[in-house]
Design a protein around this motif. Structure first.
Motif, PDB file in Angstrom:
ATOM      1  N   ARG A 107       3.271  32.232  61.396  1.00  0.00           N
ATOM      2  CA  ARG A 107       3.039  33.559  61.958  1.00  0.00           C
ATOM      3  C   ARG A 107       3.198  34.594  60.854  1.00  0.00           C
ATOM      4  O   ARG A 107       3.853  34.362  59.848  1.00  0.00           O
ATOM      5  CB  ARG A 107       4.033  33.864  63.080  1.00  0.00           C
TER       6      ARG A 107
ATOM      7  N   PHE B 249       2.659  39.281  60.202  1.00  0.00           N
ATOM      8  CA  PHE B 249       2.446  40.595  60.804  1.00  0.00           C
ATOM      9  C   PHE B 249       1.147  41.191  60.286  1.00  0.00           C
ATOM     10  O   PHE B 249       0.822  41.075  59.105  1.00  0.00           O
ATOM     11  CB  PHE B 249       3.617  41.536  60.491  1.00  0.00           C
ATOM     12  N   HIS B 250       0.405  41.822  61.183  1.00  0.00           N
ATOM     13  CA  HIS B 250      -0.831  42.504  60.808  1.00  0.00           C
ATOM     14  C   HIS B 250      -0.485  43.692  59.915  1.00  0.00           C
ATOM     15  O   HIS B 250       0.407  44.484  60.232  1.00  0.00           O
ATOM     16  CB  HIS B 250      -1.567  42.972  62.063  1.00  0.00           C
TER      17      HIS B 250
ATOM     18  N   THR C  29      -1.577  47.176  61.944  1.00  0.00           N
ATOM     19  CA  THR C  29      -0.939  47.501  63.222  1.00  0.00           C
ATOM     20  C   THR C  29       0.509  47.050  63.315  1.00  0.00           C
ATOM     21  O   THR C  29       1.255  47.545  64.158  1.00  0.00           O
ATOM     22  CB  THR C  29      -1.732  46.854  64.376  1.00  0.00           C
ATOM     23  N   GLY C  30       0.899  46.091  62.486  1.00  0.00           N
ATOM     24  CA  GLY C  30       2.261  45.579  62.545  1.00  0.00           C
ATOM     25  C   GLY C  30       2.498  44.559  63.633  1.00  0.00           C
ATOM     26  O   GLY C  30       3.624  44.081  63.807  1.00  0.00           O
ATOM     27  N   GLU C  31       1.454  44.190  64.388  1.00  0.00           N
ATOM     28  CA  GLU C  31       1.617  43.215  65.461  1.00  0.00           C
ATOM     29  C   GLU C  31       1.794  41.803  64.893  1.00  0.00           C
ATOM     30  O   GLU C  31       1.316  41.484  63.818  1.00  0.00           O
ATOM     31  CB  GLU C  31       0.406  43.246  66.390  1.00  0.00           C
ATOM     32  N   MET C  32       2.478  40.970  65.667  1.00  0.00           N
ATOM     33  CA  MET C  32       2.673  39.579  65.267  1.00  0.00           C
ATOM     34  C   MET C  32       1.373  38.803  65.479  1.00  0.00           C
ATOM     35  O   MET C  32       0.738  38.914  66.526  1.00  0.00           O
ATOM     36  CB  MET C  32       3.798  38.948  66.087  1.00  0.00           C
ATOM     37  N   MET C  33       0.987  38.037  64.455  1.00  0.00           N
ATOM     38  CA  MET C  33      -0.227  37.238  64.540  1.00  0.00           C
ATOM     39  C   MET C  33       0.113  35.763  64.378  1.00  0.00           C
ATOM     40  O   MET C  33       0.931  35.391  63.532  1.00  0.00           O
ATOM     41  CB  MET C  33      -1.228  37.617  63.444  1.00  0.00           C
TER      42      MET C  33
ATOM     43  N   LYS D  99      -5.358  35.819  61.705  1.00  0.00           N
ATOM     44  CA  LYS D  99      -5.775  35.326  63.026  1.00  0.00           C
ATOM     45  C   LYS D  99      -7.283  35.071  63.081  1.00  0.00           C
ATOM     46  O   LYS D  99      -7.738  34.131  63.744  1.00  0.00           O
ATOM     47  CB  LYS D  99      -5.363  36.316  64.115  1.00  0.00           C
TER      48      LYS D  99
ATOM     49  N   GLN E 128      -3.792  31.768  71.304  1.00  0.00           N
ATOM     50  CA  GLN E 128      -2.679  32.301  70.518  1.00  0.00           C
ATOM     51  C   GLN E 128      -3.153  33.207  69.393  1.00  0.00           C
ATOM     52  O   GLN E 128      -2.512  34.210  69.073  1.00  0.00           O
ATOM     53  CB  GLN E 128      -1.849  31.154  69.943  1.00  0.00           C
TER      54      GLN E 128
ATOM     55  N   ARG F 235     -11.478  45.570  73.079  1.00  0.00           N
ATOM     56  CA  ARG F 235     -11.567  46.226  71.777  1.00  0.00           C
ATOM     57  C   ARG F 235     -12.207  47.598  71.961  1.00  0.00           C
ATOM     58  O   ARG F 235     -12.825  47.893  72.976  1.00  0.00           O
ATOM     59  CB  ARG F 235     -12.398  45.389  70.788  1.00  0.00           C
TER      60      ARG F 235
ATOM     61  N   THR G 266     -13.208  48.059  66.285  1.00  0.00           N
ATOM     62  CA  THR G 266     -12.039  48.291  65.426  1.00  0.00           C
ATOM     63  C   THR G 266     -12.465  49.019  64.159  1.00  0.00           C
ATOM     64  O   THR G 266     -12.182  48.594  63.031  1.00  0.00           O
ATOM     65  CB  THR G 266     -11.337  46.961  65.086  1.00  0.00           C
TER      66      THR G 266
END
Length: 445
Positions: free
Chosen positions: A171, A173-174, A177-181, A189, A232, A295, A300
Motif C-alpha cells: 500500500r 499514499f496518493h 490526495t493523500g488517500e491510501m492506495m 493503483k 481494492q 469521477r 480528474t
C-alpha cells in the motif's frame, strides 16, 4: 506480517508447479516471456530492496532495470535465431508494424535527448521480440495461455498478500490526495489495475476454453483474485475496461453476434457520430464518468491539461521525437506546473512524441489488426475473441491513460495480438492449430 503468508506462498508455488506440468512440451524459453511480463507489471527491481531510495530520474531510468531488460531481450533473440525462422514469411502481413517502429526509429534524429529516446525505443522493440517467442512456439495458442496464466499465478496472489499482510510494500499514499492506495506488486493503483486487467482478459478466455474441472477451478480462483484486486485498487479505467472485455468475450462467443459483427460495429459507429453531432456524447460521458465511476467530468483534470501539453510541441506533424516529450527541462517544468509525467491519454502521448504522422501510423496498424480479427473470427480461430477484447480495451484504456508504445503489460498483450491478427497464418484452435503456425511461418521441424 502474520503466519498465513508462508502456507499461502507455498500453495501458490504448488499451483504454479502444477500449471507448468500441464504443458511439459512447451519451450523453456517461455520463462523469458514470463520474466519480461513481470518486469512490465511490477515495481522497479531496486524498490523491493530499498523502497525509499530506489527513485531515479524519470528520463534517465534505472541501470538495474536496463540491464534486466537488455538481458531478457538478448536471451530471446538468441532463442529466435536458434529456431531458424523464415523471416520473410514471418514478417509478411506486418507492414504497418514495421512502418510504425521504423518511423519511431527515424524520429530519434530530431529527438531532444536521442540517447534516452534510443534506450526507450530498444525496450519497446523488446515487446515485439518477446511476442515472437510466443508466436513461434510449436503450439502458439497453448503457449499464450500458459504465459499469462503463469504470470497470473505469480502476481495476483502475491499482490493480495502484500496488500493484506505487508502494507509497507502493498500500500502507499496518493501524492496528490493523500488517500491510501492498494498497489500490490505495482507502484500505483492504476498500474495494478492494468496488470489485473490484462490477466483477467486471458483468465476469462482460459475459463471459457477449459475442459477439465481442475483447469476450471484454477481459472475461477485466479479470476476471483483478480476481481478482488480490481475492487481494492479502485482504478475506474481498469474496472470499466474489464467490464468491456467481459462483454466482448461473451458477445463474440455467440454465433449470431459473430455473423453480424460488421453490422453491429457499423451501428455503434453511426450512433457515436449521431451522439457527437447532437451533443449527446457529452451527456453520456458525464453519466459514465460521474454517475457510474464517481469521477469528475474533467476525468480528474485530464481534459484541462491536454490543451496545455499540445502547446509545448513546436512541430505537430513530426512531434518532439520518440520518447522525448517527457525529458529534460520540459519534464521538470511540466511536472512542477501540473504534477504529471505523462499525458494520461495514449493518443495524445503518441502525437506529442511522434506527431500526427506517428499517430496516423499507429491508428493504421490498429485498424489493420481489427480487420485481421474479423478474418480470424470468420475462420474460427481460437484466439480471435481475446484478440478483439484486448484491442477494444486498448482503444478505450488509452482515452484516460497512456499505454501505447510503452513498457506496459497492456501494450505487450496488444503487440502480441496485433501480430497474430495481421499474420497470414492462423491456427484454428488449440488442438487443430498445434504446429500449423510454426510450419507455415517457415520454422524448421
Amino acid at each position: 506480517m502474520g503466519s498465513p503468508i508462508v502456507p499461502l506462498l507455498l500453495g501458490v508455488c504448488v499451483a504454479w508447479w502444477l500449471d507448468t506440468r500441464r504443458h511439459p512440451d512447451l519451450s523453456p524459453a517461455l520463462w523469458w516471456v514470463v520474466a519480461w511480463f513481470c518486469l512490465l507489471g511490477t515495481r522497479p527491481l531496486t524498490s523491493w530492496v530499498d523502497p525509499a531510495g530506489a527513485s531515479t530520474a524519470y528520463d534517465d531510468g534505472s541501470p538495474v532495470e536496463r540491464i534486466a531488460h537488455a538481458a531478457l531481450i538478448l536471451a530471446a533473440i538468441v532463442v529466435l535465431l536458434r529456431r531458424q525462422l523464415d523471416w520473410h514469411m514471418l514478417l509478411s502481413g506486418q507492414g504497418w508494424l514495421l512502418l510504425f517502429f521504423g518511423y519511431c526509429a527515424l524520429s530519434l534524429l530530431w529527438a531532444d535527448t536521442p540517447l534516452v529516446a534510443l534506450k526507450r525505443w530498444v525496450k519497446d522493440v523488446g515487446q515485439v521480440v518477446m511476442a515472437l517467442l510466443v508466436i513461434t512456439e510449436v503450439r502458439p495458442v497453448e503457449a499464450m495461455q500458459a504465459v499469462f496464466r503463469r504470470c497470473a499465478w505469480l502476481l495476483l496472489p502475491i499482490s493480495l498478500l502484500l496488500i493484506r499482510w505487508v502494507p509497507e510494500l502493498g500500500r502507499t499514499f496518493h501524492v496528490g490526495t493523500g488517500e491510501m492506495m492498494a498497489i500490490g506488486v505495482a507502484t500505483h493503483k492504476n498500474s495494478l489495475g492494468v496488470l489485473v486487467l490484462v490477466c483477467l482478459v486471458y483468465l476469462l478466455w482460459d475459463l471459457s476454453a477449459s475442459r477439465g474441472w481442475r483447469d476450471r477451478i484454477q481459472a475461477l480462483l485466479l479470476t476471483g483474485m483478480g476481481l478482488d484486486l480490481l475492487v481494492q485498487a479502485g482504478s475506474a479505467t481498469a474496472t470499466g475496461c474489464a467490464a468491456l472485455a467481459l462483454v466482448v468475450l461473451l458477445g463474440l462467443g455467440r454465433p449470431a453476434v459473430r455473423r453480424h459483427l460488421l453490422v453491429i460495429e457499423f451501428t455503434l459507429a453511426c450512433a457515436a457520430v449521431l451522439l457527437w453531432l447532437t451533443g449527446g456524447a457529452q451527456a453520456l460521458l458525464t453519466f459514465a464518468v460521474v454517475d457510474l465511476f464517481g469521477r469528475d467530468p474533467t476525468l480528474t483534470t485530464r481534459t484541462d491539461v491536454w490543451p496545455l501539453l499540445l502547446e509545448q510541441v513546436d512541430n505537430l506533424l513530426l512531434g518532439t521525437g520518440y520518447g522525448s516529450f517527457w525529458t529534460g527541462d520540459r519534464l521538470a517544468t511540466l511536472n512542477a506546473r501540473l504534477g504529471i509525467i505523462q499525458a494520461h491519454n495514449g493518443y495524445l502521448e503518441t502525437c506529442l512524441n511522434g506527431g500526427l504522422l506517428g499517430l496516423g501510423l499507429l491508428l493504421a496498424w490498429l485498424c489493420a489488426g481489427c480487420l485481421g480479427c474479423h478474418r480470424q473470427l470468420a475462420a474460427g480461430v481460437a484466439w480471435a475473441r481475446p484478440a478483439c477484447a484486448v484491442l477494444a480495451v486498448l482503444a478505450v484504456y488509452n482515452i484516460t491513460e497512456a499505454a501505447f508504445d510503452t513498457t506496459s503489460p497492456l501494450w505487450f498483450a496488444a503487440v502480441l495480438m496485433l501480430w497474430l491478427s495481421c499474420s497470414r497464418s492462423t491456427p484454428r484452435s488449440t488442438k487443430a492449430g498445434a504446429g500449423q503456425l510454426p510450419r507455415q511461418l517457415g520454422i524448421l521441424p
